[in-house]
Design a protein around this motif. Structure first.
Motif, PDB file in Angstrom:
ATOM      1  N   VAL A  67       0.828  -1.202   0.000  1.00 38.53           N
ATOM      2  CA  VAL A  67       0.000   0.000   0.000  1.00 38.53           C
ATOM      3  C   VAL A  67       0.868   1.260   0.000  1.00 38.53           C
ATOM      4  CG1 VAL A  67      -1.805   1.254   1.252  1.00 38.53           C
ATOM      5  CG2 VAL A  67      -1.872  -1.229   1.141  1.00 38.53           C
ATOM      6  N   THR A  68       2.110   1.151   0.467  1.00 35.97           N
ATOM      7  CA  THR A  68       2.988   2.328   0.470  1.00 35.97           C
ATOM      8  C   THR A  68       3.278   2.827  -0.949  1.00 35.97           C
ATOM      9  OG1 THR A  68       4.956   0.906   0.550  1.00 35.97           O
ATOM     10  CG2 THR A  68       4.103   1.727   2.651  1.00 35.97           C
ATOM     11  N   PHE A  69       3.101   1.976  -1.941  1.00 34.02           N
ATOM     12  CA  PHE A  69       3.334   2.421  -3.312  1.00 34.02           C
ATOM     13  C   PHE A  69       2.217   3.337  -3.803  1.00 34.02           C
ATOM     14  CE2 PHE A  69       6.167  -1.117  -2.815  1.00 34.02           C
ATOM     15  CZ  PHE A  69       7.281  -0.766  -3.561  1.00 34.02           C
ATOM     16  N   ASP A  70       1.089   3.383  -3.087  1.00 31.40           N
ATOM     17  CA  ASP A  70       0.032   4.341  -3.401  1.00 31.40           C
ATOM     18  C   ASP A  70       0.438   5.762  -3.033  1.00 31.40           C
ATOM     19  OD1 ASP A  70      -1.511   2.214  -4.226  1.00 31.40           O
ATOM     20  OD2 ASP A  70      -2.699   2.105  -2.375  1.00 31.40           O
ATOM     21  N   ALA A  71       1.470   5.886  -2.208  1.00 26.74           N
ATOM     22  CA  ALA A  71       1.928   7.207  -1.750  1.00 26.74           C
ATOM     23  C   ALA A  71       3.288   7.562  -2.348  1.00 26.74           C
ATOM     24  CB  ALA A  71       1.992   7.242  -0.225  1.00 26.74           C
ATOM     25  N   VAL A  72       3.650   6.911  -3.447  1.00 26.68           N
ATOM     26  CA  VAL A  72       4.983   7.085  -4.008  1.00 26.68           C
ATOM     27  C   VAL A  72       5.267   8.539  -4.371  1.00 26.68           C
ATOM     28  CG1 VAL A  72       4.196   6.531  -6.358  1.00 26.68           C
ATOM     29  CG2 VAL A  72       6.606   6.187  -5.743  1.00 26.68           C
ATOM     30  N   GLU A  73       4.233   9.288  -4.733  1.00 19.11           N
ATOM     31  CA  GLU A  73       4.439  10.668  -5.173  1.00 19.11           C
ATOM     32  C   GLU A  73       4.950  11.579  -4.057  1.00 19.11           C
ATOM     33  OE1 GLU A  73       0.366  12.928  -5.364  1.00 19.11           O
ATOM     34  OE2 GLU A  73      -0.018  10.814  -5.837  1.00 19.11           O
ATOM     35  N   VAL A  74       4.711  11.195  -2.791  1.00 17.71           N
ATOM     36  CA  VAL A  74       5.168  12.051  -1.692  1.00 17.71           C
ATOM     37  C   VAL A  74       6.200  11.368  -0.813  1.00 17.71           C
ATOM     38  CG1 VAL A  74       3.041  13.421  -1.615  1.00 17.71           C
ATOM     39  CG2 VAL A  74       3.207  11.319  -0.264  1.00 17.71           C
ATOM     40  N   ALA A  75       6.592  10.144  -1.150  1.00 18.04           N
ATOM     41  CA  ALA A  75       7.599   9.444  -0.344  1.00 18.04           C
ATOM     42  C   ALA A  75       8.885  10.257  -0.299  1.00 18.04           C
ATOM     43  CB  ALA A  75       7.875   8.065  -0.927  1.00 18.04           C
ATOM     44  N   GLY A  76       9.447  10.375   0.897  1.00 17.31           N
ATOM     45  CA  GLY A  76      10.692  11.125   1.051  1.00 17.31           C
ATOM     46  C   GLY A  76      10.523  12.627   1.163  1.00 17.31           C
ATOM     47  N   THR A  77       9.294  13.109   1.239  1.00 15.81           N
ATOM     48  CA  THR A  77       9.046  14.549   1.364  1.00 15.81           C
ATOM     49  C   THR A  77       9.600  15.075   2.687  1.00 15.81           C
ATOM     50  OG1 THR A  77       7.043  14.470   0.011  1.00 15.81           O
ATOM     51  CG2 THR A  77       7.240  16.321   1.534  1.00 15.81           C
ATOM     52  N   ASP A  78      10.218  16.249   2.633  1.00 10.19           N
ATOM     53  CA  ASP A  78      10.639  16.942   3.847  1.00 10.19           C
ATOM     54  C   ASP A  78       9.483  17.825   4.301  1.00 10.19           C
ATOM     55  OD1 ASP A  78      11.730  18.395   5.889  1.00 10.19           O
ATOM     56  OD2 ASP A  78      13.333  19.314   4.698  1.00 10.19           O
ATOM     57  N   TYR A  79       8.742  17.366   5.287  1.00  8.77           N
ATOM     58  CA  TYR A  79       7.547  18.086   5.717  1.00  8.77           C
ATOM     59  C   TYR A  79       7.861  19.325   6.544  1.00  8.77           C
ATOM     60  CZ  TYR A  79       4.582  14.487   3.745  1.00  8.77           C
ATOM     61  OH  TYR A  79       3.931  13.653   2.854  1.00  8.77           O
ATOM     62  N   THR A  80       9.105  19.517   6.909  1.00  8.64           N
ATOM     63  CA  THR A  80       9.439  20.743   7.641  1.00  8.64           C
ATOM     64  C   THR A  80       9.344  21.971   6.744  1.00  8.64           C
ATOM     65  OG1 THR A  80      11.826  20.556   7.217  1.00  8.64           O
ATOM     66  CG2 THR A  80      10.964  19.476   9.205  1.00  8.64           C
ATOM     67  N   GLN A  81       9.348  21.775   5.430  1.00  9.19           N
ATOM     68  CA  GLN A  81       9.213  22.916   4.514  1.00  9.19           C
ATOM     69  C   GLN A  81       7.837  23.580   4.637  1.00  9.19           C
ATOM     70  OE1 GLN A  81       8.561  21.847   0.183  1.00  9.19           O
ATOM     71  NE2 GLN A  81       8.945  19.770   0.985  1.00  9.19           N
ATOM     72  N   PHE A  82       6.879  22.886   5.258  1.00 13.25           N
ATOM     73  CA  PHE A  82       5.527  23.430   5.393  1.00 13.25           C
ATOM     74  C   PHE A  82       5.313  24.149   6.714  1.00 13.25           C
ATOM     75  CE2 PHE A  82       5.181  19.501   2.751  1.00 13.25           C
ATOM     76  CZ  PHE A  82       5.010  20.160   1.526  1.00 13.25           C
ATOM     77  N   LEU A  83       6.386  24.295   7.494  1.00 13.05           N
ATOM     78  CA  LEU A  83       6.295  24.998   8.783  1.00 13.05           C
ATOM     79  C   LEU A  83       6.486  26.498   8.565  1.00 13.05           C
ATOM     80  CD1 LEU A  83       8.425  22.494  10.902  1.00 13.05           C
ATOM     81  CD2 LEU A  83       5.922  22.712  10.887  1.00 13.05           C
ATOM     82  N   VAL A  84       5.602  27.073   7.769  1.00 10.30           N
ATOM     83  CA  VAL A  84       5.627  28.507   7.459  1.00 10.30           C
ATOM     84  C   VAL A  84       4.209  29.033   7.661  1.00 10.30           C
ATOM     85  CG1 VAL A  84       6.146  30.272   5.748  1.00 10.30           C
ATOM     86  CG2 VAL A  84       7.451  28.126   5.759  1.00 10.30           C
ATOM     87  N   ALA A  85       3.980  29.766   8.730  1.00  9.85           N
ATOM     88  CA  ALA A  85       2.633  30.193   9.086  1.00  9.85           C
ATOM     89  C   ALA A  85       1.993  31.044   7.990  1.00  9.85           C
ATOM     90  CB  ALA A  85       2.663  30.956  10.404  1.00  9.85           C
ATOM     91  N   GLU A  86       2.794  31.870   7.324  1.00  9.78           N
ATOM     92  CA  GLU A  86       2.249  32.752   6.300  1.00  9.78           C
ATOM     93  C   GLU A  86       1.641  31.988   5.134  1.00  9.78           C
ATOM     94  OE1 GLU A  86       5.219  32.972   7.630  1.00  9.78           O
ATOM     95  OE2 GLU A  86       5.077  34.821   8.812  1.00  9.78           O
ATOM     96  N   ASN A  87       2.082  30.755   4.932  1.00  7.69           N
ATOM     97  CA  ASN A  87       1.555  29.965   3.813  1.00  7.69           C
ATOM     98  C   ASN A  87       0.110  29.537   4.019  1.00  7.69           C
ATOM     99  OD1 ASN A  87       4.038  30.203   2.627  1.00  7.69           O
ATOM    100  ND2 ASN A  87       4.657  28.078   2.935  1.00  7.69           N
ATOM    101  N   ALA A  88      -0.415  29.732   5.237  1.00 11.27           N
ATOM    102  CA  ALA A  88      -1.814  29.385   5.501  1.00 11.27           C
ATOM    103  C   ALA A  88      -2.776  30.437   4.972  1.00 11.27           C
ATOM    104  CB  ALA A  88      -2.034  29.199   7.002  1.00 11.27           C
ATOM    105  N   VAL A  89      -2.284  31.658   4.728  1.00 14.55           N
ATOM    106  CA  VAL A  89      -3.150  32.741   4.261  1.00 14.55           C
ATOM    107  C   VAL A  89      -3.754  32.352   2.908  1.00 14.55           C
ATOM    108  CG1 VAL A  89      -3.242  35.148   3.533  1.00 14.55           C
ATOM    109  CG2 VAL A  89      -1.819  34.488   5.489  1.00 14.55           C
ATOM    110  N   GLY A  90      -5.064  32.440   2.831  1.00 16.78           N
ATOM    111  CA  GLY A  90      -5.752  32.114   1.589  1.00 16.78           C
ATOM    112  C   GLY A  90      -6.182  30.668   1.469  1.00 16.78           C
ATOM    113  N   LYS A  91      -5.729  29.806   2.381  1.00 15.23           N
ATOM    114  CA  LYS A  91      -6.177  28.416   2.371  1.00 15.23           C
ATOM    115  C   LYS A  91      -7.670  28.366   2.733  1.00 15.23           C
ATOM    116  CE  LYS A  91      -2.237  26.154   1.613  1.00 15.23           C
ATOM    117  NZ  LYS A  91      -2.048  25.222   0.462  1.00 15.23           N
ATOM    118  N   LYS A  92      -8.341  27.306   2.290  1.00 14.55           N
ATOM    119  CA  LYS A  92      -9.771  27.159   2.541  1.00 14.55           C
ATOM    120  C   LYS A  92     -10.024  26.056   3.569  1.00 14.55           C
ATOM    121  CE  LYS A  92     -11.386  28.940  -1.890  1.00 14.55           C
ATOM    122  NZ  LYS A  92     -12.245  28.697  -3.071  1.00 14.55           N
TER     123      LYS A  92
END
Length: 585
Positions: free
Chosen positions: A330-355
């Motif tokens: 089942v991990t091959f269903d997530a191949v597109e995001v495997a190895g992602t560095d999720y710390t890049q999303f720790l930017v509060a300003e990036n939440a502006v405009g999200k729904k």
């Protein structure tokens, strides 16, 4: 405002012990049906059930922690140094711990010793969140300190002690038991894939955490947070429940017995314990993290996930946990995001405009519910008022997101897919998955089947199953055939299409909802501390993401956390004193 309804239609209670928002100390059974928020039926406590904190039952199977491998190191950690470490380590993130270790403020070896000291002082026979310590933890820490001194830091997990829920296999002489007496001697010959990944990233396996035995599928009368090997886990904030089944992982993170922990979830087992114990928990998308070598409950729903004190910590952990695993296809269903560095999303300003979607009961939905339950005029009026108040509460809960600059989208409760009823097939699924797991262990298996486990418990039920083993016995009697089970699973999994369509129709990035619809769909969910009730019990918000939408969960969850700064450290001395006085009176 709660309105009790006499259910005129069949109501199947889910054996996962879903709590209500109003009384989250509640065991699942022995409940009345009520009208609750977000158009979802919830459960409240019926009279006669014991309140938390619970005393230990009178039995003899609890396993004691072994500190012998740490005695020399503990003797060198004097009170003055402990006070310094308290100041340095308390509430800091994994990224900040890396800075402190790089600057020579302390070593990984000392960090391990510090956490073990806290476990001995506050957990053993007190909070009961840790089931076993790894006697090799200090040796691994020393090796990682040598690497750091030579200029090698593998990742932000380098030298970080981690506690793993005790249904996740760990090798090198440690046990993996699911808290059960029949599994007490199993020492896996290898790590689960996710444990190996974290080791490669530089993490230190500090030990194993307690859990609700068999992932909370032991008996209707067994309290959340209890296992026969670990005892009764207790909330570090006071005389409140811990929920389950990843109770120990949530408590250990909240009480700072390790930097971070790992839990597992079938339906609510990461999110709810994390929420009520005041920490951040992430139930991952199915396939994002390998399920290899994890004792199952409902194998197609089970997923592991990180628990920490901050969204930052969860992002760091997740980055080290995702990869393809041939032992879990089942991990091959997530191949597109495997190895992602999720710390890049720790930017509060990036939440502006999200729904952000919030679920409200519009008039059409309320009218339909009144008709469905055939409410009289007075009851219908009370029900309508309760739903209006629920809508107001949801909108109020969403206020911090508006202040951040996130766009709110109101979603009609009528559009929310129904949560599949696990009670229709969980018995067969548990027996089938567990028997297959034990068969795959071959000669390594401590027992051969669920039937053997039931017999072993029955031989000394007072000490091996002090609250009974009704769920295990029920699983043995499931009348389903393999084809009938497969059909039930397919029907439940099809809800993923409905939830995905909801995200698409409303153009949502994240949904704010207490619904557990995410579990059967394989979608992710994140809980973040939101404050404390008048009685001091931790509260949290729950965000549901689209499939593989952990990026948006982290962006929005991090922005919310930074804006609210809601989490506070528990006062363990006060809590333990209060609990002791209540259980010993």
């Amino acid at each position: 405002m709660l309105l009790e309804i006499s259910a005129r239609k069949p109501f199947h209670c889910e054996p996962c012990r879903q709590p209500s928002e109003e009384n989250s100390n509640t065991p699942h059974h022995g409940v009345v049906l009520i009208a609750a928020g977000a158009g979802i039926f919830s459960l409240v406590k019926a009279e006669g059930l014991p309140p938390y904190p619970l005393a230990e039952p009178d039995y003899s199977s609890k396993r004691q922690l072994d500190f012998s491998a740490f005695e020399a190191a503990l003797s060198g950690l004097d009170p003055n140094r402990i006070a310094v470490m308290d100041t340095l380590v308390a509430e800091v993130t994994l990224l900040e711990l890396q800075v402190l270790m790089n600057n020579g403020q302390f070593s990984a070896e000392e960090l391990v010793t510090y956490y073990v000291q806290r476990i001995r002082a506050y957990d053993m026979d007190k909070l009961n969140s840790v089931l076993e310590l790894n006697p090799e933890a200090l040796a691994f820490a020393r090796d990682l300190d040598v690497e750091r001194a030579a200029g090698t830091v593998r990742s932000p997990m380098h030298g970080i002690p981690v506690l793993f829920k005790d249904n996740i296999a760990t090798g090198e002489g440690m046990h993996t038991t699911a808290g059960a007496w029949a599994m007490r001697d199993w020492q896996p010959s290898r790590d689960a894939f996710l444990v190996s990944q974290l080791r490669e990233a530089g993490a230190i396996v500090l030990g194993k955490t307690n859990l609700s035995e068999w992932a909370n599928y032991m008996d209707v009368d067994m309290p959340n947070g209890f296992s026969v090997l670990g005892g009764q886990t207790r909330n570090p904030y006071g005389p409140y429940g811990t929920l389950g089944s990843s109770s120990g992982s949530a408590v250990a993170a909240a009480a700072n017995f390790a930097a971070v922990t790992v839990g597992t979830e079938t339906q609510g087992s990461i999110i709810l314990p994390a929420k009520i114990n005041g920490v951040v928990g992430l139930k991952t998308s199915r396939g994002l993290v390998s399920r290899d070598h994890i004792l199952p409950l409902v194998d197609w729903m089970d997923v592991p996930g990180p628990i920490g004190r901050t969204v930052s910590d969860v992002a760091v952990m997740l980055s080290a946990m995702t990869d393809e695993d041939e032992k879990d296809l089942v991990t091959f269903d997530a191949v597109e995001v495997a190895g992602t560095d999720y710390t890049q999303f720790l930017v509060a300003e990036n939440a502006v405009g999200k729904k952000l979607g919030i679920v409200v009961q519009d008039n059409a939905f309320i009218d339909q519910m009144i008709a469905d339950f055939e409410l009289g005029e007075d009851s219908a009026s009370q029900f309508r008022q309760a739903m209006i108040q629920s809508n107001d509460k949801v909108r109020m809960q969403a206020t911090p997101f508006v202040d951040i600059g996130i766009e709110l989208v109101e979603v009609s409760a009528a559009a929310m897919p129904s949560t599949p009823d696990l009670s229709a097939f969980i018995d067969y699924g548990f027996r089938s998955a567990l028997d297959a797991f034990l068969t795959d262990l071959s000669d390594e298996a401590p027992v051969r089947s669920l039937a053997e486990i039931v017999d072993i418990n029955s031989a000394d039920s007072d000490n091996r199953a002090p609250y009974g083993q009704g769920y295990l016995e029920s699983a043995m009697k499931s009348p389903l055939t393999p084809d009938e089970y497969a059909a039930q699973v397919a029907e439940s999994m099809s809800v993923a299409d409905d939830l995905g369509s909801l995200f698409e129709a409303y153009a949502l990035d994240v949904l704010l909802s207490d619904s557990q619809i995410y579990a059967a769909t394989g979608f992710p969910a994140l809980t973040v501390p939101a404050g404390y009730g008048e009685d001091g019990q931790p509260e949290g918000i729950i965000l549901i993401g689209d499939f593989l939408g952990e990026d948006n969960l982290i962006i929005i969850g991090y922005a919310y956390e930074q804006a609210t700064q809601a989490r506070q450290m528990p006062d363990l001395d006060k809590t333990i004193s209060e609990i002791d006085s209540m259980v010993n009176r």
